[in-house]
Design an enzyme around this catalytic site. Structure first.
Site, PDB file in Angstrom:
ATOM      1  N   HIS A 123       0.862  -1.177   0.000  1.00 53.95           N
ATOM      2  CA  HIS A 123       0.000   0.000   0.000  1.00 53.95           C
ATOM      3  C   HIS A 123       0.898   1.226   0.000  1.00 53.95           C
ATOM      4  CE1 HIS A 123      -2.798   3.011   1.632  1.00 53.95           C
ATOM      5  NE2 HIS A 123      -3.798   2.197   1.331  1.00 53.95           N
ATOM      6  N   ASP A 200       3.153  -3.945   8.217  1.00 55.06           N
ATOM      7  CA  ASP A 200       1.895  -3.225   8.019  1.00 55.06           C
ATOM      8  C   ASP A 200       0.769  -4.211   8.309  1.00 55.06           C
ATOM      9  OD1 ASP A 200      -0.435  -2.086   7.088  1.00 55.06           O
ATOM     10  OD2 ASP A 200       0.360  -1.499   5.137  1.00 55.06           O
ATOM     11  N   GLN A 203      -4.394  -5.016   7.210  1.00 55.72           N
ATOM     12  CA  GLN A 203      -5.292  -6.026   6.664  1.00 55.72           C
ATOM     13  C   GLN A 203      -5.169  -7.374   7.374  1.00 55.72           C
ATOM     14  OE1 GLN A 203      -7.597  -5.297   4.531  1.00 55.72           O
ATOM     15  NE2 GLN A 203      -6.898  -3.234   4.006  1.00 55.72           N
ATOM     16  N   LYS A 226     -10.405  -0.285  10.580  1.00 58.98           N
ATOM     17  CA  LYS A 226     -10.538  -1.527   9.824  1.00 58.98           C
ATOM     18  C   LYS A 226     -10.866  -2.719  10.730  1.00 58.98           C
ATOM     19  CE  LYS A 226      -7.281   0.023   6.256  1.00 58.98           C
ATOM     20  NZ  LYS A 226      -8.215   0.328   5.176  1.00 58.98           N
ATOM     21  N   CYS A 366      -4.600   2.349  -3.781  1.00 59.68           N
ATOM     22  CA  CYS A 366      -3.357   2.883  -3.200  1.00 59.68           C
ATOM     23  C   CYS A 366      -2.216   1.880  -3.339  1.00 59.68           C
ATOM     24  CB  CYS A 366      -3.554   3.263  -1.734  1.00 59.68           C
ATOM     25  SG  CYS A 366      -4.723   4.611  -1.492  1.00 59.68           S
TER      26      CYS A 366
END
Length: 412
Positions: A123, A200, A203, A226, A366
């Protein structure tokens, strides 16, 4: 709270509505998750009963607010199994956390000729900070490429990560391909070469059990919204020894120990990185979201999403005019499913699906370097969460077929 992971509608009133005359099938969870009543009520309760600034006052409201704020930090610590609650820094979101690491640890430790290694599937939030740092410091930015099935090429990773590598930054799970990356293996590889690893988790944290100590990541960032928390709140985990060595990210109130005319003594972690009035209500509500997820169980959430992927992915792959990106095996694919329809722009597809009540995302997500690697400018993306159902999946499949029929003038 409902006990069955297939029956959460009562906790999510936003899902119980019609869009364009059709029942809503919300499949844009990779962009943001919906919030259960409990999270919304915790925001309201704070502002109606406990609203005060934290760490500064000795009156009752301030003490209650501080207690709830720090309790939320402890909840997050236990949720990702950090060794110490001081390793949990509240941020504005995942992007803010990644930028914090680049602007502090990166600025202090990257020199000309050093290497920063990321993956091609990142991303922009985990790409641009490192790209710009490399440009500024005259360092080398290297990309780990993909295999043909859309997974990270670990053979390429072993070539790209060298003794010149100082930082490895990789998404735990892709927001496009639905790929879960071997972060623990990458951490071991990075550490063997003396580099730190940044994960990261935007997700991954909402969808699967995450243990930062087991992964042995040095830094790990994720967003609250999220994982059903409010927007404007996120978390950066960092190993305490590294955080203490890093300079502050911002200056002002709350992050100081003492200020003199010519010098300032900074507070210990995590407060050194939490300048100014934080999103107190957001942090408390994030703690409520953690409570909600833990009551269901992250293993149960992962299993529910896997069942949905097992059901819908083969159906999508069986449609001849649909191209699905990422691993073709449902067992290696998260609930994020990017696809394109032949001869149709993803924005047209998303608009047509919306007419059928199906909410998906369309665009480059993104992740433009990844789009270039895939040879496309954009994709449509359906992303599932535990509160989605097979009915939502069927509505997606039927809406895709209706879209094809519409654009073909009534013939499939």
């Amino acid at each position: 709270m409902a006990n069955n992971t297939n029956n959460f509608t009562a906790d999510f009133p936003i899902l119980d509505q019609k869009v364009n005359g059709e029942r809503l099938a919300y499949l844009d969870n990779a962009a943001t998750a919906q919030k259960p009543r409990q999270v919304v009520e915790s925001l309201v309760h704070f502002y109606e009963h406990d609203n005060a600034n934290v760490h500064r006052g000795v009156h009752s409201l301030a003490e209650r607010a501080t207690e709830e704020y720090e309790e939320a930090r402890q909840k997050v610590q236990h949720f990702i199994n950090a060794a110490d609650n001081k390793e949990i820094i509240f941020t504005k979101g995942c992007t803010d956390g990644l930028n914090l690491v680049a602007a502090t640890y990166g600025e202090e430790n990257i020199q000309a000729g050093d290497e920063i290694v990321i993956s091609i599937m990142e991303h922009h939030s985990n790409l641009i900070p490192w790209q710009q740092l490399a440009i500024k410091k005259h360092a080398v930015l290297k990309y780990i490429e993909l295999t043909d099935d859309g997974t990270l090429d670990m053979a390429d990773a072993q070539k790209k990560i060298t003794d010149k590598t100082k930082i490895v930054a990789v998404a735990h799970a892709s927001n496009v391909l639905g790929t879960v990356n071997p972060l623990k293996e990458l951490a071991k590889l990075a550490h063997e070469h003396g580099a730190v690893i940044v994960g990261d988790g935007a997700q991954s944290v909402p969808h699967m059990p995450v243990d930062v100590q087991d992964l042995d990541v040095d830094f790990y960032a994720f967003s609250g919204h999220k994982m059903m928390g409010p927007t404007g709140i996120g978390v950066l985990y960092g190993k305490a020894a590294l955080l203490r060595q890093m300079p502050p990210y911002q200056y002002g109130g709350e992050m100081i120990s003492a200020v003199h005319r010519e010098r300032t003594e900074f507070a210990d972690i995590p407060f050194k990185f939490e300048a100014g009035t934080q999103n107190i209500a957001g942090a408390i509500a994030l703690g409520t979201a953690v409570d909600y997820l833990e009551k269901i169980g992250m293993e149960n959430i992962a299993a529910q999403e896997q069942a949905l992927v097992d059901y819908v992915l083969p159906k999508l792959e069986a449609i001849p005019y649909v191209t699905v990106y990422g691993p073709q095996d449902p067992q290696h694919h998260t609930g994020v499913i990017a696809f394109n329809m032949d001869n149709l722009h993803p924005h047209d597809v998303a608009t047509a699906l919306d007419a059928e009540g199906v909410a998906v995302r369309a665009g480059h997500h993104c992740a433009q370097p990844l789009m270039e690697a895939l040879g496309v400018s954009a994709t449509s993306r359906a992303s599932f969460y535990f509160y989605n159902t097979k009915q939502d999946a069927d509505q997606l499949i039927n809406a895709i077929k209706a879209t094809k029929e519409f654009f073909n003038g009534g013939t499939i």
